[in-house]
Motif scaffolding. Structure first.
Motif, PDB file in Angstrom:
ATOM      1  N   MET A 164      10.700   9.620   0.795  1.00 49.26           N
ATOM      2  CA  MET A 164      10.568  11.169   0.510  1.00 49.26           C
ATOM      3  C   MET A 164      10.418  11.639  -1.109  1.00 49.26           C
ATOM      4  SD  MET A 164      10.341  11.595   3.601  1.00 49.26           S
ATOM      5  CE  MET A 164      10.116  10.085   3.853  1.00 49.26           C
ATOM      6  N   ALA A 165      11.072  10.528  -1.880  1.00 52.88           N
ATOM      7  CA  ALA A 165      10.906  11.072  -3.136  1.00 52.88           C
ATOM      8  C   ALA A 165       9.420  10.861  -3.687  1.00 52.88           C
ATOM      9  CB  ALA A 165      11.919  10.040  -4.052  1.00 52.88           C
ATOM     10  N   ALA A 166       9.443  11.521  -4.978  1.00 61.39           N
ATOM     11  CA  ALA A 166       7.961  11.395  -5.474  1.00 61.39           C
ATOM     12  C   ALA A 166       7.597  10.177  -5.809  1.00 61.39           C
ATOM     13  CB  ALA A 166       8.027  12.195  -6.856  1.00 61.39           C
ATOM     14  N   PRO A 167       6.268   9.841  -5.289  1.00 62.65           N
ATOM     15  CA  PRO A 167       5.799   8.423  -5.624  1.00 62.65           C
ATOM     16  C   PRO A 167       5.544   8.012  -7.369  1.00 62.65           C
ATOM     17  CG  PRO A 167       4.057   9.770  -4.892  1.00 62.65           C
ATOM     18  CD  PRO A 167       5.212  10.728  -4.907  1.00 62.65           C
ATOM     19  N   SER A 168       5.545   7.007  -7.295  1.00 58.55           N
ATOM     20  CA  SER A 168       5.111   6.660  -8.910  1.00 58.55           C
ATOM     21  C   SER A 168       3.769   6.845  -9.031  1.00 58.55           C
ATOM     22  CB  SER A 168       5.567   5.347  -9.204  1.00 58.55           C
ATOM     23  OG  SER A 168       4.899   4.181  -8.485  1.00 58.55           O
ATOM     24  N   LEU A 172       0.634   6.007  -6.231  1.00 55.47           N
ATOM     25  CA  LEU A 172      -0.233   6.885  -5.915  1.00 55.47           C
ATOM     26  C   LEU A 172      -1.691   6.317  -6.143  1.00 55.47           C
ATOM     27  CD1 LEU A 172      -0.252   9.910  -4.827  1.00 55.47           C
ATOM     28  CD2 LEU A 172      -0.243  10.727  -7.578  1.00 55.47           C
ATOM     29  N   ARG A 173      -1.785   5.767  -7.274  1.00 58.45           N
ATOM     30  CA  ARG A 173      -3.043   4.971  -7.441  1.00 58.45           C
ATOM     31  C   ARG A 173      -3.281   4.202  -6.470  1.00 58.45           C
ATOM     32  NH1 ARG A 173      -1.135   4.714 -12.882  1.00 58.45           N
ATOM     33  NH2 ARG A 173      -1.712   6.133 -14.257  1.00 58.45           N
ATOM     34  N   ARG A 174      -2.323   3.060  -5.950  1.00 60.19           N
ATOM     35  CA  ARG A 174      -2.964   2.218  -4.887  1.00 60.19           C
ATOM     36  C   ARG A 174      -3.156   3.043  -3.519  1.00 60.19           C
ATOM     37  NH1 ARG A 174       1.179  -0.737  -3.428  1.00 60.19           N
ATOM     38  NH2 ARG A 174       2.875   0.120  -4.919  1.00 60.19           N
ATOM     39  N   PHE A 175      -2.373   4.014  -3.346  1.00 59.19           N
ATOM     40  CA  PHE A 175      -2.617   4.709  -2.019  1.00 59.19           C
ATOM     41  C   PHE A 175      -3.955   5.210  -1.995  1.00 59.19           C
ATOM     42  CE2 PHE A 175      -2.528   8.878   0.198  1.00 59.19           C
ATOM     43  CZ  PHE A 175      -2.426   8.117   1.534  1.00 59.19           C
ATOM     44  N   ILE A 176      -4.510   6.024  -3.100  1.00 64.22           N
ATOM     45  CA  ILE A 176      -5.544   6.655  -3.230  1.00 64.22           C
ATOM     46  C   ILE A 176      -6.855   5.542  -3.022  1.00 64.22           C
ATOM     47  CG2 ILE A 176      -7.043   7.752  -4.704  1.00 64.22           C
ATOM     48  CD1 ILE A 176      -4.665   9.574  -5.985  1.00 64.22           C
ATOM     49  N   ALA A 177      -6.619   4.570  -3.986  1.00 65.25           N
ATOM     50  CA  ALA A 177      -7.574   3.432  -3.704  1.00 65.25           C
ATOM     51  C   ALA A 177      -7.908   2.798  -2.281  1.00 65.25           C
ATOM     52  CB  ALA A 177      -7.342   2.371  -4.519  1.00 65.25           C
ATOM     53  N   LEU A 202       6.621  19.551  -3.614  1.00 66.87           N
ATOM     54  CA  LEU A 202       8.164  18.792  -4.182  1.00 66.87           C
ATOM     55  C   LEU A 202       8.501  19.321  -5.198  1.00 66.87           C
ATOM     56  CD1 LEU A 202       6.804  15.118  -3.890  1.00 66.87           C
ATOM     57  CD2 LEU A 202       8.222  16.341  -2.366  1.00 66.87           C
ATOM     58  N   THR A 203       7.773  20.188  -6.005  1.00 62.69           N
ATOM     59  CA  THR A 203       8.573  21.017  -7.139  1.00 62.69           C
ATOM     60  C   THR A 203       9.543  21.836  -6.519  1.00 62.69           C
ATOM     61  OG1 THR A 203       6.924  22.710  -7.232  1.00 62.69           O
ATOM     62  CG2 THR A 203       6.480  20.667  -8.592  1.00 62.69           C
ATOM     63  N   LEU A 204       9.562  22.265  -5.282  1.00 68.75           N
ATOM     64  CA  LEU A 204      10.568  23.218  -4.771  1.00 68.75           C
ATOM     65  C   LEU A 204      11.767  22.747  -4.563  1.00 68.75           C
ATOM     66  CD1 LEU A 204       8.487  24.829  -1.856  1.00 68.75           C
ATOM     67  CD2 LEU A 204       8.877  25.639  -4.031  1.00 68.75           C
ATOM     68  N   HIS A 211       3.404  14.664 -14.351  1.00 71.02           N
ATOM     69  CA  HIS A 211       2.725  13.473 -14.825  1.00 71.02           C
ATOM     70  C   HIS A 211       1.779  12.819 -13.729  1.00 71.02           C
ATOM     71  CE1 HIS A 211       6.363  12.362 -12.739  1.00 71.02           C
ATOM     72  NE2 HIS A 211       5.734  10.778 -12.719  1.00 71.02           N
ATOM     73  N   LEU A 212       1.900  13.276 -12.556  1.00 67.26           N
ATOM     74  CA  LEU A 212       1.348  12.562 -11.390  1.00 67.26           C
ATOM     75  C   LEU A 212      -0.103  13.537 -11.200  1.00 67.26           C
ATOM     76  CD1 LEU A 212       4.007  12.060  -9.012  1.00 67.26           C
ATOM     77  CD2 LEU A 212       3.113  10.346 -10.643  1.00 67.26           C
ATOM     78  N   LEU A 213      -0.161  14.606 -11.563  1.00 66.29           N
ATOM     79  CA  LEU A 213      -1.265  15.368 -11.235  1.00 66.29           C
ATOM     80  C   LEU A 213      -2.673  14.850 -11.846  1.00 66.29           C
ATOM     81  CD1 LEU A 213       0.207  19.010 -11.336  1.00 66.29           C
ATOM     82  CD2 LEU A 213      -0.437  17.806  -9.216  1.00 66.29           C
ATOM     83  N   PRO A 214      -2.466  14.250 -12.842  1.00 63.04           N
ATOM     84  CA  PRO A 214      -3.742  13.823 -13.643  1.00 63.04           C
ATOM     85  C   PRO A 214      -4.170  12.318 -12.803  1.00 63.04           C
ATOM     86  CG  PRO A 214      -2.372  14.437 -15.306  1.00 63.04           C
ATOM     87  CD  PRO A 214      -1.572  14.479 -14.128  1.00 63.04           C
ATOM     88  N   VAL A 215      -3.447  11.751 -12.241  1.00 67.98           N
ATOM     89  CA  VAL A 215      -3.674  10.510 -11.416  1.00 67.98           C
ATOM     90  C   VAL A 215      -4.868  10.817 -10.473  1.00 67.98           C
ATOM     91  CG1 VAL A 215      -2.618   8.675 -10.063  1.00 67.98           C
ATOM     92  CG2 VAL A 215      -1.473   9.519 -11.908  1.00 67.98           C
ATOM     93  N   ILE A 216      -4.613  12.078  -9.961  1.00 67.15           N
ATOM     94  CA  ILE A 216      -5.544  12.450  -8.578  1.00 67.15           C
ATOM     95  C   ILE A 216      -6.601  13.135  -9.206  1.00 67.15           C
ATOM     96  CG2 ILE A 216      -5.556  13.973  -6.617  1.00 67.15           C
ATOM     97  CD1 ILE A 216      -2.657  14.099  -6.698  1.00 67.15           C
ATOM     98  N   ALA A 217      -7.799  12.192  -9.577  1.00 72.28           N
ATOM     99  CA  ALA A 217      -9.083  12.847  -9.954  1.00 72.28           C
ATOM    100  C   ALA A 217      -9.925  13.281  -9.008  1.00 72.28           C
ATOM    101  CB  ALA A 217      -9.669  11.558 -10.743  1.00 72.28           C
TER     102      ALA A 217
END
Length: 398
Positions: A164-168, A172-177, A202-204, A211-217
């Motif tokens: 439930m915590a934020a992914p690293s 995130l990159r591996r999941f998107i791939a 999650l920010t709530l 730092h994770l938002l730029p990973v999601i291109a």
């Protein structure tokens, strides 16, 4: 008389040995009261018996039955099942049978929540509530985003107990791939949007996600680069002729397609249409909670009104449900879901020999027809309930 006497000896024996045995008469009565066919009831009972047999062999306490146990049976056991016949191995049918079982258990007061509830589903419920109440998103959008986030949380749960915590960034990159290997390029934007929405959710809880938002291109997407497909008048006529009287639920299908063709309604707007939304005397139709979360009143064309009236008079089952379009098979007294609209249109395309699959083409077709008749972009935007003219302008490019 033995409650299981009418069933095959194998599933009957499994049920007799199970803690679910006392519940089966109530389960059968529930299905019968909701007008399930006798053969469907039998298949559902066999699905429950199969589950009971598996649960007994794996030491599952049925007093602590929950969705997670059901998913374990469906995902882990069914694909490799070697249980003797007759058993149900169809995932869709078994899932439906066990869903009714959970409801029956809850009604009987026999369902006890696990001391360790499924954290993934709890998190998804919180996210869904946020999307619905704080963001005002439509059901179809929420379902699509929940599917992406569920896949992410299950993916993380394999290696990380604190899923439930934020992914690293690496996770995130591996999941998107992995997701990009199985989805179409057109779905990549939807994937990116769902992940961004979840990270912001999650920010709530005070989680830092900057730092994770730029990973999601996001893939390049030029809004006015391509023109949408539309049907010619001849193709529209062929589509509307694809509902012969011998077709099951032909009046419902024809009325739904008329709503799409004549009014440019979205799938969810067809599904959510209620009897009280139609003003027969004024000849208007009220659309609730469209894209702009407002109430819209549209003129009801005579062709559309006649199609809906024919369905209401001659084919719609007796029901207390106020939705216009309801289920024709058990469980009755429930409205249809958006997939019924999609399947109705796709099958009609196929019957009419048209090379299309998407429902949204009918909306584009109506807009194109209005423009060709001399209508303005503002009229198209009002009719389709667009929030800006750019969306409607795509059609003007042609």
């Amino acid at each position: 008389m033995d409650a299981f006497e009418s069933f095959h000896p194998v599933p009957a024996a499994w049920l007799r040995e199970s803690d679910l045995a006392p519940l089966i008469p109530a389960y059968v009565c529930r299905l019968a009261s909701r007008h399930y066919a006798a053969n469907t009831v039998r298949m559902y009972v066999y699905g429950v018996a199969h589950f009971a047999h598996w649960a007994r062999g794996h030491g599952v306490d049925l007093q602590h039955l929950c969705d997670a146990v059901v998913r374990r049976f469906i995902d882990e056991h069914l694909p490799h099942c070697t249980c003797p016949s007759p058993v149900q191995r169809c995932r869709h049918q078994v899932r439906a049978a066990l869903r009714q079982l959970l409801i029956t258990l809850a009604d009987a007061g026999g369902l006890i929540n696990s001391d360790q509830p499924d954290a993934v589903e709890e998190q998804l419920q919180r996210f869904d509530s946020h999307m619905m109440h704080a963001r005002g998103l439509a059901e179809t959008t929420r379902i699509r985003r929940l599917g992406v986030v569920r896949a992410l949380l299950r993916f993380r749960a394999v290696d990380d107990p604190d899923a439930m915590a934020a992914p690293s960034a690496d996770e995130l990159r591996r999941f998107i791939a992995l997701e990009l290997l199985r989805i179409s390029p057109a779905s990549a934007s939807s994937l990116a949007g769902a992940l961004r929405a979840y990270l912001r959710f999650l920010t709530l809880d005070g989680v830092c996600v900057d730092h994770l938002l730029p990973v999601i291109a996001s893939p390049a997407h030029w809004r006015l680069a391509t023109l949408p497909q539309t049907l010619s008048p001849t193709e529209v006529a062929r589509l509307l002729d694809a509902f012969p009287p011998e077709l099951p639920s032909h009046l419902r299908g024809y009325a739904m397609v008329r709503c799409l063709v004549d009014l440019g309604l979205l799938e969810r707007e067809v599904v959510n249409l209620e009897l009280d939304d139609i003003d027969w005397e004024a000849g208007t139709l009220r659309i609730r909670k469209g894209k702009s979360l407002r109430l819209d009143v549209l003129p009801l064309p005579q062709t559309t009104g006649r199609a809906i009236a024919a369905y209401l008079r001659s084919e719609r089952p007796t029901t207390v449900n106020r939705r216009v379009f309801v289920r024709h098979v058990a469980p009755t007294d429930e409205p249809i879901r958006p997939d019924v609209v999609r399947n109705t249109v796709r099958l009609a395309y196929r019957r009419s020999g048209l090379p299309y699959t998407r429902v949204h083409i009918l909306r584009h077709t109506l807009a194109s027809r209005v423009l060709e008749a001399g209508g303005t972009l503002k009229e198209v935007a009002d009719m389709l309930r667009h929030r800006d003219l750019d969306t409607s302008m795509i059609l003007r490019q042609g």
